[in-house]
Design an enzyme around this catalytic site. Structure first.
Site, mmCIF file in Angstrom:
data_model
loop_
_atom_site.group_PDB
_atom_site.id
_atom_site.type_symbol
_atom_site.label_atom_id
_atom_site.label_comp_id
_atom_site.label_asym_id
_atom_site.label_seq_id
_atom_site.Cartn_x
_atom_site.Cartn_y
_atom_site.Cartn_z
ATOM 1 N N ILE A 1 11.280 -11.088 -19.949
ATOM 2 C CA ILE A 1 11.387 -9.992 -20.921
ATOM 3 C C ILE A 1 12.674 -10.151 -21.715
ATOM 4 C CG2 ILE A 1 12.589 -8.341 -19.399
ATOM 5 C CD1 ILE A 1 10.571 -6.225 -20.661
ATOM 6 N N ASN B 1 2.858 -0.292 5.647
ATOM 7 C CA ASN B 1 2.937 -0.749 4.259
ATOM 8 C C ASN B 1 3.777 -2.010 4.248
ATOM 9 O OD1 ASN B 1 3.403 -1.091 1.497
ATOM 10 N ND2 ASN B 1 4.998 0.472 1.443
ATOM 11 N N ALA C 1 -5.151 -4.742 -1.814
ATOM 12 C CA ALA C 1 -5.636 -5.863 -1.006
ATOM 13 C C ALA C 1 -5.045 -7.187 -1.496
ATOM 14 C CB ALA C 1 -7.161 -5.919 -1.048
ATOM 15 N N ARG D 1 -4.755 1.157 -0.066
ATOM 16 C CA ARG D 1 -4.554 -0.279 0.084
ATOM 17 C C ARG D 1 -4.575 -1.028 -1.236
ATOM 18 N NH1 ARG D 1 -8.091 -5.173 2.753
ATOM 19 N NH2 ARG D 1 -6.324 -6.578 2.964
ATOM 20 N N CYS E 1 0.837 -1.189 0.000
ATOM 21 C CA CYS E 1 0.000 0.000 0.000
ATOM 22 C C CYS E 1 0.876 1.243 0.000
ATOM 23 C CB CYS E 1 -0.923 -0.008 1.217
ATOM 24 S SG CYS E 1 -0.068 -0.354 2.759
#
Length: 565
Positions: free
Chosen positions: A260, A67, A46, A44, A2
């Site tokens: 990648i 966080n 989640a 947030r 978050c």
């Protein structure tokens, strides 16, 4: 995962504006709480307890927000008989029980803010979750703080950037904005709550036992990082580290992987190895291409997500990769090379420990008479002068070069704080603090959170790292032999023993093709921050001697242009 932000006073509108700037870090929920003395805000993303676990938490006059992820919060609930359900509630209960010592009970990645009569900030051992602060605010990102701090370059951080690709905590590139160092807390001043310690006199295991313990610790680390109520994937380069993580994760759940590459640049493209791993393990691997066109199209967005200049070109590959991943959580392989001495240059530094040269004084005088502006010359100069030879695997501009480049603006870079006198374990300690902590983990957080993705690093688990620091130099060895022995059970030999490649991209070729190197000179003529004659010398010599230097200069030039011109 978050965003958190807080500010002195009842500043709800300022906090709301800051949260809006960080919506990419989580837009599943947002809230603000104030006790009039301080105001805390929260966005947030989640992942666990999808319907609850909302923050900030206010208990009487106390405020709590964090966080990150606390992997052992359920065990803490059971151990201390806590009548709560969520991570933030566990933090509050432990704070009540242990005060500032509570943080030592947490196993996870986190940036925590608590207001209890005054403000307290905490950051995890490795610095996985960012936490910036000023004299009256804190934030998950720099950008919101720029709204309340005058924008001015910190010259100490500028020297650190050219030396180590990034500012080093507590510095940021901006005066007045600070970065809480990993393993530290702030209560008006910065204090350390954790540091890595070497205890190798206690570990005298046989090789087979060491291999068993490392595999067991890594497997447990991966298991707890698979926690959450959302689908989890993994990055896959085709190197032994990311491939082993995927193989061990398959013991618990089927996961997709993501890679990648770069068409037309075989030396940089690892997708073929990722395909070998995916076929061997029977998983789906999704690969993407970063083209020159996308590189330039993404440039301003990457700079904005960096928030301050960090001269690791793989930020651009990470940004493009994250843009294409449709998940909220991925695993990544950072930390293995530093823990198990996987870089080839570590071998070169190890040789200095064995060296004895009877003509050292003569060679010292010879080097002083014939100076060269190259890293190899500087390394030998240090050796012959009995100075610290190793100063970080990612050291780019050395002292003399920084003085030439910045002239009167050059500041001495304090590298000695990261050297403990632990011989080869100095490499690991230094690089966990600087290369991993300030560059690689910043890349994971900034580039993936720019696309609302949480990246988790199983090799950077405190139990695993503590065990590594308990080993002797002889047992740990080098060239990642322990990891390769484990990987042999799960992966093809061509993956286990393939030559290591960095997560690099053909930036120099692209800059040359588009005649972008002249931009360094053009921008510097406006700022006059750097020595133009030295810039011309570096650019003229090119990739033969200064490839990483050129990237650092170009990235910095583009950042200065964006932020100050």
């Amino acid at each position: 995962m978050c965003a958190i932000f807080g500010m002195i006073g009842e500043n709800v509108e300022v906090v709301k504006s800051a949260l809006n700037l960080m919506q990419h870090r989580g837009n599943d929920y947002s809230d603000i709480k104030t006790n009039k003395k301080y105001t805390f805000g929260f966005n947030r993303l989640a992942i666990e307890n999808l319907e609850i676990n909302n923050q900030p938490l206010k208990i009487e006059d106390k405020l709590f927000v964090f966080n990150g992820e606390i992997y052992n919060y359920k065990e803490l609930i059971k151990k201390y008989n806590l009548n709560v359900k969520t991570e933030i509630e566990v933090i509050a209960k432990l704070w009540e029980k242990f005060g500032v010592e509570f943080v030592k009970y947490l196993d996870g990645m986190f940036a925590i803010a608590i207001y209890d009569k005054k403000l307290y900030l905490f950051r995890d051992e490795f610095g996985k979750k960012p936490l910036y602060f000023t004299k009256n605010a804190f934030s998950s990102e720099i950008n919101p703080l720029l709204k309340i701090v005058k924008k001015e370059i910190n010259l100490n951080a500028l020297s650190e950037y050219f030396a180590y690709n990034s500012s080093i905590a507590p510095n940021t590139i901006y005066k007045g904005i600070f970065k809480l160092p990993a393993g530290c807390y702030f209560d008006g001043e910065i204090k350390r709550w954790h540091d890595f310690e070497m205890k190798n006199e206690k570990c005298k295991m046989e090789n087979e036992k060491v291999i068993f313990n490392i595999e067991n610790l890594l497997t447990k680390s991966i298991e707890k990082r698979l926690m959450g109520d959302v689908e989890i994937g993994s990055l896959l380069s085709g190197g032994v580290d990311s491939s082993l993580i995927v193989a061990l994760a398959l013991k618990y759940k089927k996961i997709d992987t993501f890679s990648i590459g770069y068409e037309g640049f075989e030396n940089y493209d690892e997708r073929k190895y990722a395909k070998v791993v995916a076929n061997h393990l029977g998983i789906k691997n999704f690969d993407f291409v970063l083209t020159k066109k996308k590189f330039y199209e993404n440039f301003e967005n990457v700079l904005d997500s960096m928030q301050e200049p960090i001269s690791d070109s793989s930020f651009f590959a990470a940004y493009e990769l994250a843009k294409n991943i449709p998940l909220k959580v991925v695993l990544s392989g950072e930390g293995s090379d530093e823990l198990f001495l996987g870089y080839r240059r570590y071998d070169e530094f190890l040789e200095f420990f064995k060296s004895y040269l009877p003509n050292k004084k003569w060679l010292k005088k010879y080097l002083e008479r014939y100076p060269e502006d190259i890293k190899e010359w500087e390394i030998f100069r240090r050796f012959f002068n009995d100075e610290d030879v190793f100063r970080g695997i990612n050291e780019t501009f050395f002292d003399r070069q920084i003085k030439r480049l910045l002239k009167k603006n050059a500041k001495e870079v304090e590298y000695k704080r990261f050297l403990k006198g632990w011989r080869s374990f100095d490499f690991t300690y230094f690089d966990l603090k600087v290369w991993v902590g300030e560059v690689l983990l910043s890349k994971l957080d900034k580039m993936f959170m720019a696309h609302s993705i949480e990246a988790r690093s199983p090799f950077l688990d405190k139990n695993l790292v503590n065990f590594v620091f308990s080993m002797s130099e002889e047992i740990r060895g080098n060239k990642k032999w322990i990891i390769k022995e484990i990987a042999k059970k799960y992966l093809p030999k061509e993956i286990v023993y393939r030559r290591k490649k960095g997560f690099a991209l053909p930036f120099y070729e692209w800059l040359k093709e588009e005649n972008e190197l002249k931009r360094i000179i053009d921008i510097n003529r406006k700022t006059k921050l750097l020595n133009e004659e030295y810039l011309k010398e570096i650019i003229k010599t090119g990739h033969k001697r200064y490839k990483q230097h050129i990237w650092a200069l170009y990235l910095f030039s583009r950042w200065v242009e964006k932020e100050f011109l």
